[in-house]
Structures are given as structure tokens and as C-alpha cells.
Design a protein around this motif. Structure first.
Motif, short mmCIF file in Angstrom:
data_model
loop_
_atom_site.label_atom_id
_atom_site.label_comp_id
_atom_site.label_asym_id
_atom_site.label_seq_id
_atom_site.Cartn_x
_atom_site.Cartn_y
_atom_site.Cartn_z
N HIS A 125 -2.37 15.64 -1.04
CA HIS A 125 -1.06 16.25 -0.76
C HIS A 125 -1.15 17.75 -0.97
N VAL A 166 -9.19 6.60 0.40
CA VAL A 166 -8.43 5.37 0.60
C VAL A 166 -9.12 4.38 1.54
N ALA A 168 3.39 17.48 8.06
CA ALA A 168 3.77 18.80 7.55
C ALA A 168 5.05 18.75 6.70
N ARG A 182 -1.65 17.78 -4.93
CA ARG A 182 -2.39 16.66 -5.51
C ARG A 182 -3.74 16.55 -4.84
N THR A 213 0.83 -1.21 0.00
CA THR A 213 0.00 0.00 0.00
C THR A 213 0.86 1.25 0.00
N ALA A 214 1.99 1.19 0.72
CA ALA A 214 2.96 2.30 0.77
C ALA A 214 2.29 3.63 1.09
N TRP A 215 1.47 3.62 2.12
CA TRP A 215 0.81 4.86 2.53
C TRP A 215 1.81 5.80 3.18
N PRO A 216 1.54 7.09 3.07
CA PRO A 216 2.43 8.05 3.73
C PRO A 216 2.38 7.88 5.25
N LEU A 267 -7.13 10.94 1.21
CA LEU A 267 -5.69 11.24 1.22
C LEU A 267 -5.39 12.25 0.12
N VAL A 281 -7.81 11.55 -2.76
CA VAL A 281 -8.41 10.29 -3.20
C VAL A 281 -9.03 9.67 -1.94
N TRP A 312 -10.38 6.82 -6.67
CA TRP A 312 -8.99 7.23 -6.89
C TRP A 312 -8.89 8.54 -7.66
#
Lengths: 441, 472
Positions: free
Chosen positions: A323, A386, A349, A381, A120-123, A321, A384, A400
């Protein structure tokens, strides 16, 4: 009581569960599935099944939690190789024995597997300082949609041989291949840490705080803007920082050697105090842990303290999510949270990653989502979705945000999606892996 | 004779006709087509293999690149993107008459955004050009390959360039936020890391793809806050092995310096002759160690680092006493390879990597391999990463010697694989290491790479025959 298959079935159309114990079994299952064109849904800890579209094609749930061995840990090289089903907590415990760690955060480390975390590589809150989870991935072994096992990357910290295919698999939601083994770069554990909370009385002050922080936002182990009533409702420590609920809090985590932590604290705290934003040190270990649990858990399946939806309710929670560029964070979050359905937000942040929970009638999700996105136009960005409620059938393209949004036409260009589709066709020609989860399929 | 002459004329005429199609896009002054001009582009920094390109074109904008790609497709020509040609693995060396797309005219810094900590640049901007533009801002672009005064940021991205400070700050991939990519269809796409947003991380495969997946026409680069202070040391050891043991211990102790660079006796001779830095004439190896951060934190780390150096017999440890001295020391290190020209008419620099704890072993083996093949070798290494750069000294006019150099280089790289490492840490595969890919990767692994390449470039238009061995 719900069995695992019941729990997974609320998100996936599973006909059966196959729990594998060896990596080669993954290849066998996928080869069979490819032959029969049967859908396969890889499952790690099952913590991110609400992410992405709701698949409709019945298939096999491929459970990887038993493929969880430690393969190699040359700790003096600062690398570790483990099977993908190992949980994040198990890995951190192994690393802790050598005073090392993987400096990534996740909501549910007891359940989340390393493979799932990477898929998934979520932030995460520590990304800006230490790097995103994908950046710790040096190489991996995986099985593609034909059942063909392959390796990519390497087991050394620097490698330029071939494509960074392992990085392509990170964040691909298991749509190209099932990761079965990973080699990760690890780090020495920081010898010291400190945690501070700053109450932000207005969005203007929030903006001032972030500007004061400036590039130190990426030097702090985590710089978190926590906004919305939720945080005060669920955390006594934050309540104690501000007598009246402010618009939000800035929480700063400093980690490293003691002189590093002291040096950074000296640089950060004084200017904030001068700006009339008195940082409060959170010193009690249990308070630190509780706040970290909240920060890490916010994007989880069930954030701590968030009300559970009653059975049969027509309302639901959606996690968005997006950015934002650093200069737009305070303004952007202020605008987002002015929406009545937006309950709480968390912003990393340093990286600009934004999480927002909304709560609304399931039938209103589209309107809420569109309104949220329109408030995001100053950003980097758009949002989306999630996480969606179990029964919510939002089409992947909407989830998405695959359709171009005014001001963001660059993203999701047909050319990009076309290449993604071609990659999918090359790695999973029978379309068996996780069908229906992603927008570009 | 007449027949040969006539064929050459025909070839030349055909080439000029092709050049004309490209000249309509970039102007005649930006197309090279005559054989005498093309010779300059017959290799990059890897000079052992040379083949001239069909043409060289110099676009000045993204839209010109798009038109060039479409024109090449229409003419059935293959393309080879090129930055400054400083690559050391033959990545920019033509293989079979490709048209080189040189991006050096696209050299504008479009934006430096201090508040949001990024820079937007053209691919032909030099690495140091950006560094100079950032002076005084409190931010810097972290990747600093030794070629940084000449290499371009687009080239750095295409090869996922490293450099001495990779140890702490990571390679190019860690510092690129997004790129514009002209695809083989001649369209522009923007690729960036998805960070969980449900798209594939195309950026990560484009970086380091050596021009095989598309032509990078714009980059958004992450800028990093400058360190508060530096302390830079040079530690002198009697042997490279002792130096490597110290380096290995420093990493093993959980200390991550900003950089840790090894130079052995041979390279010190060359550096000393070029820069007169004052390295002891009998030093077996020198390690340059840089620590950065808050002064008190650096002091604490320095104490531990120096203790470990002494444990392994460092007989002299000197600290740069001023910024000027520090810069001089880094100049020595970064110009070390160029200084090798004083030792030998030709040299070939290798690039391999081993797990950090295997560094002492590979350094020993390099000496042994060098002796066995009868080719002198000197060593520099980004030692903290386990990244070795043995440099063979030879005379390229001596064919037998060239063959011995190639054989010795291959043997070292095979040993890197055997020790758990890789055939390249930062130079890339290019032409030079193509055949070694099969030694490092199994066929299914290579096939996975081919599949990715096909998805981006189904017709095999870009940098054909590079990076992955073809199946035939």
C-alpha cells in the motif's frame, strides 16, 4: 487430465477431499477433525490457494462449492443472504434481475465463491469508491475449529449489537472459522458508465496526473495506474491510446447516473488535458469489457496473457501486494518497476493498494523480495507476497513480511501478533483450520 | 453508627491511597476521588441507571494511559474508558466501582493530510472540532452523530457511531483507517484493516467494542471529498406510516439519498417550540431528505424522490432555499432529542433497527406499544437505514412510570428482533441492552464474542460486565 484434488494438491497437502452440501456438514467435518487433530483446508473456487504459506500438515480439503443456495433476497431492503459456496458470477446474476449488484471485482468470478472472496478480502479496483468487500458484509454464519456453528453481525444495514466478528472473519483466510452463509449489502446498478485511458509518458507526468485527479480518485468507480510493458503486450486498446509504449496508463472508470458520470467526466478530463495528458474515451463495449477483464484479472491466478511457466522451469511468478499513500504512488511504482524482476504493476489509485508481479528464479525470490521492499520505504505499508509458484516453499513469515522492516517497525508488533494468536487459540484450539498459511499462527 | 462511620472512613482512605498511585502519573489535579466529585460520573446519557466510579483519572498522553493501565493491574482495579459521556446506552456508566479513564484531555489534532486524505487525531477531539478544522479544505469527516458537538472521536469509534448521513456514507468503521490501542497489559499496538495482507482485521472488532478490548489513544481517520451541491427537502405527511412507506419506496427504487430522517408529530411540537421553524401544526410527520452530488445528478434524483413522496400523499414539500436554511433544518433535526426536554421532565431515547421495508410496521407497533403501556412516545428515525429512535416521555421520580418505560422499550426492541432487525443500530449495548443480547443471539454466538474478548482481555480488566452478558 488433472482432477480437482491434483490441482489443489499442488498447493495443499491433501489426503482427501470432502465436498459438503449442507452447512451442518461443515460442522460435522470440523468436529471430527477437531477430535482427531486433523488439519482442514477450506476450499471455495480454489482461486486463492497460492496465497500464503505452503502448509505441510496433511489434511482434508473441505470443498464448499455445493453449499451455494440463495437463502433470502429482500431486494427492496438492498440486502441478500446466500450460502458461502455460491460463486460471485451466480450472485451477480441473481442481483442483476432486480437491477442490483455487489460492486466488487474479482479475477475469476465464475470460480471464486463469495466465501472465498470474503476470506481473502483482497483489495479491488472499486474499493475506494464503493468500499472494500468486507464493508458489504453485514453478518454471517460460520463454523469454528471445534465444529461449533455461530452467527455474527445482523441482516440489517446498520447494527451495533456485539462485536463485528463477521468483519474479523473477512480476510482471515479461513484460519478462525469456515464461513458458511453471508448477508451482504447490495447496491442499485449504476445506470451509466464511462471508461477513459490516459497514456503516461514519464513518472513525473504520472505523478502530475494523480495530483490532478486528487480526491476524484475516490469518486471515480475505479482509478487504475497500470504500469509495465505487460499491459501494452496484452491489450490492443491501451496500445492504441499511445503509439509508443509509455511508462504506464491511468484508466478511469466512472459509474452512476448519467448526470453524475457527465459531471465527473467534465471535472476530470479538462484538467488532465490542460496538463498535456489527453484522456481517450474507450467507447466500444467489447473494448471496455476487455480492459475490465484485464484490470480485474491482474491479481488472479493466471492474469490474461501472462506467459505460462514451462513444466520443470526453475523460474516462477510472485505476486506482491503493498500500500502506498497517494502522494507516493507514482514515485513508488517507478522505483519498484525499475527492478529487473518486476514485470508489471497495478495500483488502485484511490486506496493506494499496489499489485506487482515479479518473475525470477525460484532460488532468487528472497533477494528479489527484499530489494522490492527496500524500494517501498516511502510508502504506507510494505509489500507482502500473496501468490507464489506451486512448489515454492517460502516460509509464511517471509511471505507476509512478518519480520519488522526498517521504517515499518510498527507493523507486525509482537503485541498484535500475540492477540491474533490468542484469538486463533480461542476459535480453533486444536489448530486444525488452514495451518501453515499465515505468519502469526 | 460508629461502625458505619469508621467503615466509610476506611473506604475513603483506601480510595485516596489508590488515587495517589494514579496521581503520580497524571498529577493530583487530574484525579477525582472524593464522592462528591464522582457523582458527576455516575452515568452517561442513559440516566436510568447510576453508579459512581471508584475514581476518575484524566490522562493527557498515550504513555500516561499505558502507565494507568499498568497501575490499575497492579492494584487489581478495573477500568472504564470514557469519552464525553454522551453515550445513550450506559456504556460509560460504572457497573461495579471501576476507575474511569476520561480521555477528554487528549484532544489534539495532530495532522490533517489533504493530499493523502486522512486526519490523525487524539481520542478526545470533538467530532465538530475536526469538522471545523476541515472547513475550506474540500474534505470532511463523514460520520456525524447527532451528538457531534459534544461527543469525541474516540467515543464515536468505541461505539461505531452513526448519524443521519450514514445512509450514504456509512458508519464510523467505514472511516477509520487505523487506531492506536492500549491493551490490558498496558502496551500500545497499532491496528488497521489488513486488506489481504494476511493479518486479522483487529480494527473492525475494536471499532464498536465499547471500550472492552482496549483504550483507543490515537486515530487515523479517512477524509471524504465534500459534495458539489446539496438539495435538502422537508416533506410533510399526514401520518408517520405514510412517510415510512414513501421512504421505503425511495430505497426500493434504488435511490440512495445522503440522508432521510423522520420526525413525527410529537417531536415536531418540541422542535417547533424550540426553533420556530414553521412546521405545519397539523403535520403527522416530516421527512428531511438530503440529496448530494453534481447538481444535474441531484436534480434527476430529486424528481424521482418528490414523485414518490407525492405518491404517498406528501401534502407539502419545501426545499431549503439557502445554505443557512439547510443548516437550520439540520439543527432542528440534530437538536430534536434535546428539545424533547420541553415536553417532559425526563425522557429515554431508544435505538433499534429493522429491515428498511419493515419501517412502516414498526412505527405502527411503537404507537400500539406506547398506548398499551400508557407511556407517551415521540419518534425520530434515521429512516433510510431502518434505524428507529422512539423517545419515551416520563417523570423519573415516578417509579411505576420508569418501569413502564423500560418494559415498553424492551418490547419494541424484541419486535425489532422479530422483524429481522437488531436491538441497537448505533447506540451500542452498554448496560441498557445487556439482557437483550440473549434475545438476539444464541448462546454459541455470545460465546464466540466472549472468546474474542478473552483474547484481548484475559483478566476482564476493561469495562467489565458490558456488551456481552456473562455466563453466570
Amino acid at each position: 487430465m488433472d482432477t480437482p484434488i491434483d490441482r489443489f494438491r499442488s498447493f495443499l497437502p491433501l489426503e482427501e477431499l470432502r465436498t459438503v452440501r449442507e452447512q451442518k456438514e461443515v460442522a460435522e467435518v470440523l468436529a471430527q477433525a477437531a477430535g482427531a487433530s486433523q488439519a482442514v483446508y477450506p476450499i471455495g473456487g480454489g482461486t486463492h490457494l497460492s496465497a500464503g504459506g505452503r502448509p505441510t500438515r496433511p489434511g482434508v480439503g473441505l470443498v464448499l462449492t455445493e453449499v451455494n443456495r440463495l437463502v433470502d433476497y429482500p431486494h427492496r431492503d438492498l440486502t441478500v443472504t446466500v450460502e458461502a459456496g455460491m460463486t460471485v458470477r451466480q450472485l451477480q446474476e441473481i442481483l442483476a434481475r432486480e437491477n442490483q449488484w455487489l460492486p466488487v471485482s474479482t479475477a475469476d468470478p465464475e470460480r471464486t465463491t463469495i466465501g472465498g472472496l470474503l476470506s481473502t478480502a483482497w483489495p479491488g479496483p472499486r474499493d475506494a469508491c464503493y468500499g472494500s468487500v468486507g464493508e458489504f458484509l453485514l453478518g454471517c454464519r460460520a463454523v469454528d475449529g471445534r465444529g461449533q456453528m455461530f452467527t455474527c453481525g445482523a441482516k440489517v444495514v446498520k447494527n451495533a449489537a456485539g462485536y463485528n466478528l463477521h468483519r474479523l472473519l473477512a480476510g482471515s483466510y479461513g484460519s478462525l472459522a469456515v464461513i458458511t452463509e453471508v448477508t451482504l449489502m447490495v447496491r442499485p446498478r449504476p445506470e451509466a458508465s464511462a471508461l477513459y485511458a490516459v497514456a503516461l509518458p514519464t513518472w513525473e507526468k504520472a505523478d502530475e496526473a494523480l495530483r490532478t485527479l486528487g480526491p476524484r480518485a475516490v469518486e471515480a468507480a475505479a482509478a487504475q495506474l497500470l504500469a509495465g510493458r505487460y499491459w501494452a503486450d496484452v491489450n490492443e486498446v491501451l496500445r492504441s491510446v499511445a503509439a509508443t509504449p509509455p511508462v504506464g496508463w491511468l484508466v478511469l472508470a466512472l459509474e452512476g447516473s448519467q448526470p453524475h458520470v457527465d459531471g465527473l467526466a467534465a471535472e476530470v478530463l479538462q484538467p488532465l488535458a490542460t496538463a498535456g495528458l489527453a484522456p481517450v474515451a474507450i467507447t466500444a463495449e467489447e473494448h471496455k469489457q476487455e480492459l475490465w477483464r484485464l484490470i480485474e484479472g491482474f491479481s488472479g491466478e493466471n492474469p490474461p496473457g501472462r506467459p505460462q511457466e514451462a513444466a520443470g522451469s526453475d523460474e516462477g511468478w510472485l505476486l506482491h501486494l503493498g500500500h502506498l499513500l497517494p502522494e507516493f504512488i507514482a514515485k513508488g511504482i517507478g522505483e519498484l518497476l525499475s527492478h529487473p524482476a518486476a514485470v508489471a504493476a497495478q495500483v488502485h489509485a484511490g486506496s493506494g493498494a499496489v499489485w506487482v508481479w515479479t518473475h525470477c528464479k525460484q532460488s532468487d525470490w528472497q533477494q528479489v523480495t527484499n530489494e522490492l521492499r527496500s524500494r517501498f520505504c516511502a510508502g504506507f505499508r510494505p509489500t507482502v507476497i500473496v501468490r507464489r509458484p506451486p512448489g515454492c516453499d517460502i516460509p509464511p513469515g517471509k511471505l507476509w513480511n512478518a519480520e519488522p522492516v526498517s521504517g515499518h517497525e510498527k507493523f507486525g508488533l509482537p503485541g498484535t501478533y500475540e492477540i491474533m494468536r490468542r484469538i486463533k487459540a480461542e476459535f480453533d484450539p486444536h489448530g486444525v483450520l488452514n495451518p501453515g498459511r499465515l505468519a502469526w499462527e | 453508627m460508629w461502625r458505619v462511620f469508621s467503615r466509610e472512613t476506611r473506604v475513603l482512605r483506601e480510595r485516596k491511597k489508590q488515587a495517589e498511585a494514579f496521581a503520580r502519573i497524571v498529577g493530583w489535579e487530574n484525579v477525582l476521588w472524593h464522592p462528591a466529585e464522582l457523582v458527576v460520573y455516575d452515568c452517561d446519557g442513559y440516566t436510568v441507571e447510576r453508579r459512581p466510579p471508584q475514581l476518575v483519572v484524566f490522562p493527557a498522553s498515550e504513555s500516561e494511559v499505558c502507565h494507568l493501565v499498568k497501575t490499575a493491574n497492579a492494584l487489581g482495579l478495573k477500568l472504564l474508558p470514557r469519552g464525553a459521556g454522551t453515550g445513550l446506552a450506559g456504556g460509560a456508566t460504572p457497573r461495579d466501582g471501576e476507575v474511569i479513564v476520561s480521555l477528554t484531555r487528549m484532544n489534539r489534532i495532530h495532522k490533517i493530510d489533504i493530499v493523502n486524505r486522512y486526519a490523525e487525531v487524539d481520542p478526545g477531539v470533538l467530532n465538530t472540532q475536526l469538522a471545523r478544522a476541515l472547513e475550506g479544505t474540500g474534505l470532511h469527516y463523514a460520520p456525524d452523530p447527532s451528538s457531534q458537538t459534544a461527543s469525541t472521536l474516540g467515543g464515536n469509534a468505541a461505539t461505531n457511531a452513526g448519524g443521519p448521513h450514514t445512509l450514504k456514507y456509512g458508519v464510523t468503521l467505514n472511516h477509520v483507517l487505523a487506531v492506536n490501542l492500549v491493551t490490558t497489559s498496558g502496551d500500545v499496538i497499532t491496528v488497521q484493516s489488513p486488506h489481504g495482507n494476511g493479518q486479522l482485521d483487529l480494527l473492525s472488532v475494536v471499532i464498536g467494542s465499547e471500550g472492552t478490548l482496549g483504550i483507543i489513544t490515537r486515530l487515523w481517520l479517512r477524509l471524504t471529498p465534500n459534495p458539489r451541491s446539496f438539495r435538502t427537502f422537508r416533506a410533510v405527511f399526514d401520518t408517520p406510516e405514510a412517510a415510512c412507506e414513501a421512504i421505503s419506496d425511495i430505497i426500493g427504487a434504488g435511490i440512495l439519498p445522503a440522508a432521510m430522517e423522520l420526525m413525527d408529530r410529537g417531536i415536531l411540537d418540541a422542535v417547533e417550540e424550540a426553533f420556530h421553524f414553521g412546521f405545519p401544526p397539523d403535520a403527522g410527520a416530516v421527512v428531511v431528505i438530503e440529496l448530494d452530488g453534481f447538481p444535474a445528478a441531484v436534480a434527476q434524483e430529486a424528481e424521482k424522490v418528490l414523485e414518490l413522496c407525492r405518491k404517498w400523499g406528501a401534502r407539502e414539500i419545501l426545499e431549503a432555499r439557502s445554505e443557512e436554511e439547510r443548516q437550520q433544518l439540520w439543527k432542528c433535526r440534530k437538536m430534536a432529542v434535546a428539545a424533547v426536554g420541553r415536553l417532559s421532565p425526563s425522557y429515554c431515547i431508544q435505538d433499534g433497527v429493522v429491515p428498511r421495508t419493515r419501517l412502516p410496521q414498526i412505527i405502527r407497533e411503537i404507537q400500539e406499544i406506547s398506548r398499551r403501556h400508557g407511556v407517551p412516545v415521540v419518534n425520530v428515525a434515521h429512516a433510510g437505514d431502518g434505524n428507529i429512535h422512539p423517545i419515551f416521555l416520563f417523570d423519573e421520580r415516578n417509579c411505576a412510570q420508569v418501569q413502564r418505560v423500560l418494559a415498553a422499550g424492551q418490547e419494541i426492541l424484541r419486535r425489532c428482533i422479530a422483524l429481522g432487525g437488531s436491538i441497537t443500530a448505533e447506540h451500542g449495548v452498554g448496560l441498557e441492552k445487556l439482557h437483550l443480547m440473549e434475545a438476539q443471539f444464541a448462546e454459541p454466538d455470545l460465546e464466540a464474542m466472549r472468546r474474542l474478548r478473552r483474547a484481548f482481555d484475559p483478566g476482564g480488566t476493561l469495562a467489565p460486565g458490558k456488551l456481552i452478558p456473562t455466563r453466570d
